[in-house]
Design an enzyme around this catalytic site. Structure first.
Site, PDB file in Angstrom:
ATOM      1  N   HIS A 112       0.789   9.350   6.455  1.00  0.00           N
ATOM      2  CA  HIS A 112       1.883  10.085   5.815  1.00  0.00           C
ATOM      3  C   HIS A 112       1.399  11.336   5.103  1.00  0.00           C
ATOM      4  CE1 HIS A 112       0.972   8.680   1.706  1.00  0.00           C
ATOM      5  NE2 HIS A 112       0.922   7.435   2.150  1.00  0.00           N
ATOM      6  N   CYS A 123      -2.569   3.386   2.542  1.00  0.00           N
ATOM      7  CA  CYS A 123      -2.258   4.229   3.701  1.00  0.00           C
ATOM      8  C   CYS A 123      -3.323   5.305   3.883  1.00  0.00           C
ATOM      9  CB  CYS A 123      -0.906   4.920   3.484  1.00  0.00           C
ATOM     10  SG  CYS A 123       0.493   3.792   3.364  1.00  0.00           S
TER      11      CYS A 123
END
Length: 157
Positions: A112, A123
């Site tokens: 992201h 992430c």
């Protein structure tokens, strides 16, 4: 390209909530997502709206999946509220399909947009322009894989 990972580094044995990025080789989910309109990706694209969640509640049958509707509980993410991170994102197929474990192996690992100056909760994040370059480059027909690991152990893969 510079990337950020989980604030607690990498883990060979990730567990839910440990703030670590799982090591391994992973495919990319069949749908990409974002608060913004489709930037021209070759994957399916879902523009995130209110009540779009990533289910991070291991007590539910939908654990580690996208859901639209009421909050599934636990640490589930209200995807429409994370900006700049979820302006655009791809799902890293970690723990998909879910492997039952105690404690749970973790959920919601995405590629992201970086939140400037901050690590992730597990992430991988890139500057928005770099992320868009990658997302547009990825081709599902090529079955791309992503290797996540510290440089010192890349020879495992």
């Amino acid at each position: 390209m510079q990337a950020r990972i989980g604030s607690a580094g990498f883990a060979d044995r990730k567990v839910e909530g440990d703030l670590k990025t799982p090591t391994g080789v992973y495919s990319i989910g069949g749908t990409m997502y974002g608060i913004q309109p489709n930037p021209g990706v070759r994957y399916g694209y879902h523009r995130v709206v209110e009540d779009d969640w990533w289910n991070e509640n291991p007590a539910t049958s939908g654990y580690n999946t996208f859901e639209h509707g009421p909050n599934p509980g636990g640490a589930s993410e209200a995807l429409w509220t994370f900006t700049p991170q979820y302006r655009y994102f791809a799902v890293v197929n970690y723990n998909i399909p879910v492997v039952s474990a105690s404690p749970p192996r973790g959920s919601g690992i995405f590629l992201h947009v970086v939140n400037p100056g901050k690590a992730t909760a597990g992430c991988v994040s890139l500057a928005e322009q770099d992320l868009l370059t990658v997302l547009r480059w990825l081709d599902p027909a090529s079955a791309p894989r992503m290797v996540l690991a510290p440089r010192t152990v890349l020879n495992r893969y």
